[in-house]
Design an enzyme around this catalytic site. Structure first.
Site, PDB file in Angstrom:
ATOM      1  N   HIS A 155      21.664   9.973 -27.079  1.00  0.00           N
ATOM      2  CA  HIS A 155      21.884  10.755 -27.904  1.00  0.00           C
ATOM      3  C   HIS A 155      20.584  10.896 -28.873  1.00  0.00           C
ATOM      4  O   HIS A 155      20.203   9.955 -29.322  1.00  0.00           O
ATOM      5  CB  HIS A 155      23.323  10.955 -28.890  1.00  0.00           C
ATOM      6  CG  HIS A 155      23.817  11.291 -27.314  1.00  0.00           C
ATOM      7  ND1 HIS A 155      25.058  10.296 -26.220  1.00  0.00           N
ATOM      8  CD2 HIS A 155      24.723  12.308 -27.567  1.00  0.00           C
ATOM      9  CE1 HIS A 155      26.093  10.660 -25.566  1.00  0.00           C
ATOM     10  NE2 HIS A 155      26.233  12.091 -26.027  1.00  0.00           N
ATOM     11  N   LYS A 172      23.638  11.479 -34.720  1.00  0.00           N
ATOM     12  CA  LYS A 172      25.066  11.094 -33.409  1.00  0.00           C
ATOM     13  C   LYS A 172      25.939  10.171 -34.745  1.00  0.00           C
ATOM     14  O   LYS A 172      24.959   8.969 -34.927  1.00  0.00           O
ATOM     15  CB  LYS A 172      24.511  10.775 -32.653  1.00  0.00           C
ATOM     16  CG  LYS A 172      26.844  10.817 -32.185  1.00  0.00           C
ATOM     17  CD  LYS A 172      26.305  10.861 -30.427  1.00  0.00           C
ATOM     18  CE  LYS A 172      27.673   9.945 -30.091  1.00  0.00           C
ATOM     19  NZ  LYS A 172      28.957  10.922 -30.413  1.00  0.00           N
TER      20      LYS A 172
END
Ligand SMILES: NC(=O)C1=CN([C@@H]2O[C@H](COP(=O)(O)OP(=O)(O)OC[C@H]3O[C@@H](n4cnc5c(N)ncnc54)[C@H](O)[C@@H]3O)[C@@H](O)[C@H]2O)C=CC1
Ligand SMILES: O=C(O)C1=N[C@H](C(=O)O)C[C@H](O)C1
Length: 239
Positions: A133, A137
């Site tokens: 990601h 995040k």
């Protein structure tokens, strides 16, 4: 439909665009403690929560207490999921949580369960999960990676749990990587000395997550009870 957005970051903005294109109205955007907003003064059909792990439970349960059903995609708060379900039922409200709202990932989940079922007796293979990601995040591993691990564990009684970055022989290791601008990539790998089997889902943008959340909100409007994306998708395939 009148929608409240709980969290107006990357996902909140993507949801706003899709919801408006589908003819819905955004009547509230919550970006801080929900207690500072006068929920009772607004007509809200459904709240969609994509906020932060530390705020999700309060956001969700405050909505239930005000008679507002909730679609939640926030990850990293799931230790409180069972409590949230009880508060939903107590207030006769509606709730859908999914670690991933994209149609593609929900197909990937079914593939993962099927593969886990086939691999459970093949002891030469070890299983691991990787998620990648974007750098912003907050939680790790991703909610989707945890869902994938739980699905495999449910199929294979020899696997007892998962761990981040390393694992004992009866656990699934989950490796979390953070790379600039990646919306979300999940890989499940079965490895042996002879070969390797991999299934991969790569999101190309946040559009799939946002569309799934809006479709879930359309499904939840005027319903009471706790539902999953499986219920939402089944209802689409019925029509
Ligand atoms: N289930 C799914 O399909 C998906 C889930 N997610 C999850 O959604 C969440 C949000 O992701 P992003 O939009 O990328 O994050 P983001 O950081 O861009 O947005 C979060 C927003 O929440 C706001 N916020 C802070 N405190 C708040 C409070 N008390 N109440 C309401 N809002 C508050 C922040 O100001 C921020 O704008 C994360 O947990 C992420 O893992 C993200 C994509 C897909
Ligand atoms: O934070 C994100 O961006 C995402 N979070 C979800 C997760 O934790 O699984 C879903 C998606 O992968 C994007």
């Amino acid at each position: 439909m009148k929608i409240a957005l709980l969290g107006y970051g990357r996902m909140g903005k993507a949801i706003e665009e899709i919801a408006m294109n589908r003819g819905h109205e955004i009547v509230l955007k919550v970006s801080e403690d929900i207690a500072t907003y006068e929920l009772d003064k607004l007509e809200i059909d459904v709240a969609i929560d994509f906020s932060i792990p530390s705020a999700a439970y309060k956001n969700i349960t405050t909505c239930f207490e005000n008679g507002i059903p909730v679609v939640s995609g926030t990850t990293g708060w799931l230790d409180d999921y069972e409590k949230a379900k009880k508060i939903c039922d107590k207030n006769n409200s509606g709730f859908i949580y999914a670690s991933n709202f994209s149609l593609g990932v929900n197909v990937f989940f079914e593939l993962n369960k099927k593969l886990a079922d086939m691999m459970k007796g093949l002891e030469d293979y070890t299983v691991e999960i990787e998620e990648i990601h974007h750098m912003q995040k907050l939680d790790s591993p991703s909610g989707t990676a945890i869902s994938l691990a739980q699905q495999i564990i449910e199929k294979n009684s020899k696997l007892k749990g998962w761990q981040l970055d390393h694992a004992d022989s009866d656990e699934i290791p989950i490796f979390a990587k953070r790379i600039k601008d990646v919306p979300g990539t999940h890989t499940v790998t079965y490895d042996s000395t002879i070969d390797k089997i991999e299934i991969i889902h790569s999101a190309k943008s946040r559009q799939g997550f946002a569309l799934g959340a809006v479709v879930a909100a359309e499904y939840l409007k005027d319903k009471t009870g706790v539902f999953t994306m499986k219920d939402v998708l089944s209802s689409l395939f019925e029509n």
